[in-house]
Design a protein around this motif. Sequence first.
Motif, short mmCIF file in Angstrom:
data_model
loop_
_atom_site.label_atom_id
_atom_site.label_comp_id
_atom_site.label_asym_id
_atom_site.label_seq_id
_atom_site.Cartn_x
_atom_site.Cartn_y
_atom_site.Cartn_z
N PHE B 219 0.84 -1.20 0.00
CA PHE B 219 0.00 0.00 0.00
C PHE B 219 0.87 1.25 0.00
O PHE B 219 0.60 2.24 -0.68
CB PHE B 219 -0.91 0.00 1.23
CG PHE B 219 -1.75 1.23 1.37
CD1 PHE B 219 -2.93 1.37 0.68
CD2 PHE B 219 -1.34 2.28 2.20
CE1 PHE B 219 -3.69 2.51 0.78
CE2 PHE B 219 -2.10 3.43 2.32
CZ PHE B 219 -3.28 3.54 1.60
N LEU B 220 1.96 1.19 0.76
CA LEU B 220 2.87 2.33 0.81
C LEU B 220 3.71 2.42 -0.45
O LEU B 220 4.43 3.39 -0.66
CB LEU B 220 3.79 2.22 2.03
CG LEU B 220 3.11 2.34 3.39
CD1 LEU B 220 4.09 2.04 4.50
CD2 LEU B 220 2.53 3.74 3.57
N GLY B 221 3.62 1.38 -1.30
CA GLY B 221 4.37 1.40 -2.56
C GLY B 221 5.71 0.71 -2.47
O GLY B 221 6.57 0.92 -3.32
N LEU B 244 -5.46 -1.77 -3.18
CA LEU B 244 -6.11 -0.87 -2.23
C LEU B 244 -5.58 0.56 -2.38
O LEU B 244 -6.33 1.53 -2.30
CB LEU B 244 -5.88 -1.38 -0.81
CG LEU B 244 -6.55 -0.61 0.32
CD1 LEU B 244 -8.04 -0.53 0.09
CD2 LEU B 244 -6.27 -1.26 1.65
N LEU B 251 -10.95 6.95 -4.71
CA LEU B 251 -12.04 6.67 -3.79
C LEU B 251 -13.28 7.53 -4.06
O LEU B 251 -14.41 7.06 -3.96
CB LEU B 251 -11.54 6.92 -2.36
CG LEU B 251 -12.37 6.37 -1.22
CD1 LEU B 251 -12.44 4.87 -1.33
CD2 LEU B 251 -11.75 6.76 0.10
N LEU B 252 -13.04 8.77 -4.43
CA LEU B 252 -14.14 9.70 -4.62
C LEU B 252 -15.10 9.24 -5.70
O LEU B 252 -16.31 9.30 -5.55
CB LEU B 252 -13.59 11.07 -5.02
CG LEU B 252 -13.27 12.02 -3.89
CD1 LEU B 252 -12.65 13.28 -4.44
CD2 LEU B 252 -14.56 12.35 -3.16
N PRO B 255 -15.47 3.95 -5.68
CA PRO B 255 -15.15 3.29 -4.41
C PRO B 255 -15.06 1.77 -4.49
O PRO B 255 -14.52 1.14 -3.59
CB PRO B 255 -16.29 3.72 -3.48
CG PRO B 255 -17.37 4.18 -4.39
CD PRO B 255 -16.74 4.67 -5.63
N LEU B 259 -13.07 -0.91 -1.81
CA LEU B 259 -13.93 -1.76 -0.99
C LEU B 259 -13.58 -3.22 -1.19
O LEU B 259 -13.42 -3.98 -0.24
CB LEU B 259 -15.40 -1.51 -1.34
CG LEU B 259 -15.96 -0.18 -0.86
CD1 LEU B 259 -17.41 -0.02 -1.27
CD2 LEU B 259 -15.84 -0.09 0.66
N GLY B 262 -9.86 -4.07 0.09
CA GLY B 262 -9.77 -3.96 1.54
C GLY B 262 -10.51 -5.08 2.24
O GLY B 262 -10.04 -5.62 3.24
N ALA B 263 -11.66 -5.46 1.68
CA ALA B 263 -12.44 -6.54 2.29
C ALA B 263 -11.65 -7.84 2.28
O ALA B 263 -11.70 -8.62 3.23
CB ALA B 263 -13.76 -6.72 1.55
N ILE B 265 -8.39 -8.20 2.48
CA ILE B 265 -7.38 -8.14 3.55
C ILE B 265 -8.04 -8.35 4.91
O ILE B 265 -7.61 -9.18 5.70
CB ILE B 265 -6.65 -6.78 3.53
CG1 ILE B 265 -6.01 -6.53 2.16
CG2 ILE B 265 -5.58 -6.74 4.61
CD1 ILE B 265 -5.45 -5.14 1.99
#
Lengths: 308, 286
Positions: B219-221, B244, B251-252, B255, B259, B262-263, B265
């Motif tokens: 996520f941080l790359g 993610l 996200l805007l 989404p 979603l 993330g689900a 994970i």
Amino acid sequence: MAGYLARRLSRALLTAFGVVLLVFLLVRLVPGDPVDGILGEQASPAQRAALRERLHLDAPLPAQLAAFLGDVVDGSFGTSFRRPDRTVGSRIAEVAAPTLRLALASLGLALALALPLGVLAASRRATRTDRWVGLLAAAGLAIPNVWLGPLLVLAFAIALPILPLPGDEAPGALVLPAVTLGTALAATLMRQTRAATLEALGQPFVRAARARGLSRGVVLRRHALRSALLPVVTVAGAQLGGLLSGTVVVETIFERRGLGTLFVEAFFARDLPVVQGCALVIALSWVFVNLALDLLTDALDPRAQEAS
Amino acid sequence: MRPRVTRPRGATRSTRASLRGPLALLVAFVALGIALPFVAPEPGFALRESFEPPSAAHWLGTADNGVDVLGARARGARLAAFVALVVTGLAVSLGAALGTWAGYAGGRVDAFVGALMDLLQAFPALVLQVALLALVERPTLAHLVLALVLPGWVIYGRLARAEARTLRTRPFVEAARALGASTPRVLFRHVGPSLAGPLVVQATSGIGGVVLAEATLAFLGLGPGSSLAAGEGALAGPSWGALLDQGTAVLLRFPHVALASGAAIAATVLAFQLAGDIARDALDPR
């Protein structure tokens, strides 16, 4: 007492020295030339030599260590590669305040949630309330920060726009990051509070207080909670390290300036002195917070001191 | 096919029943990784189909460049499973070996291993991982595994050390020594088996932690899974964390990407945590 204090302090200093040494060795013992990583393959020999000198890489290892230790002691932590006009220390000082605010807000939030809910669960042990609180804690522990953050943004900044979006400098900008960071901590502390309160409720002094005719509420607040606070504070302190590394993730999600984002930015810019400095500052602050906490615990509970 | 559940000694029937939920989740997790790349649409460049909402062709919609989210998630499951198993395996072995040695031998060995563990724990794990990955220009899977194992073994080491220390004075160990068993034999035949229970309990919930750590780094790359471009080989492909990350960036407007990844994970971490709780109830009498 003085001897004990000195022992504790010297152990913390020893760990701190180990931390500095480890960071120093990490950068130097890894295969590959750090100069290649920074300048790329095409750099001229003159550029390489200049950088090598600036990093003290041309000196023998003990001399390098001495220079590095000097940089740590005077607080400059060396010079940033990308911003040669700035010391690493000054760049870290710039971003320390927002990170500290975030960490403290999360800690405060976690305590404000965990203490009442934990006591509630303990006082209503094995009831539906207890199970719900337990479920809440399990969910709080399982949900990763990397997902909770975006979910909260979706819910409270997009679907129900009551809080600012990531990156906006508006009042309330601290709320969602603090909730994201504080949730897992709140869950841990809630479990701890419940367990500690239950244990306290089983002690003779609680029964004695009840026998004196004090109400359940008063006994819970004045007697049980007070003796439960010590283990909770200890656990809260032990979790501060997790909080510090959590800021790396949360600051990235919410586009906040802070120690965490500086750390990750420096990683991508191959600015090794800054990566080094951030890792050091985070690790050292954890070592000393732990020391302070140990001393505090011993002051609050003389029994722990005898045992150690 | 039903998973075969062998009942650990001391586990009651109700434990066995309560293992079903988490196990079902885990089986689904593995099945998704194995089966889906064959049925889900192959990732291709289809710029026009970027960020489509879920549809019949793309059950979870598409991400950037028309990448099918479900398919990417399936490939991410493979990477996550591989990393989690290898890292946990190595961390448990290393921790058990060093911890047992330190706890059993005592003295200088113990002081040295203890100091090493204190030192590694002085760094929050994520900080150490980022610092380690910063040292190589292009982190590969091996670097990622190394970065996860280095702070990861300490918890198993502490556990093994504490157990070995108490086991050392137990009558059955003393008896074995008195009968002339050599130190390696005592460690492997007598101390080791008693250690297995607590280590298994810790490792079960630890696997979820590794999945989370891998996703967080991506996520941080950082790390090999952070690139969204699917490369060569069975393990290539974006990590859940990378998916993610992309989902968070959009996200805007879209989404569904965040979603879905993330689900995946959260469900995996929760499944292993529950399995760990159950293993604790079953194997740990305390």
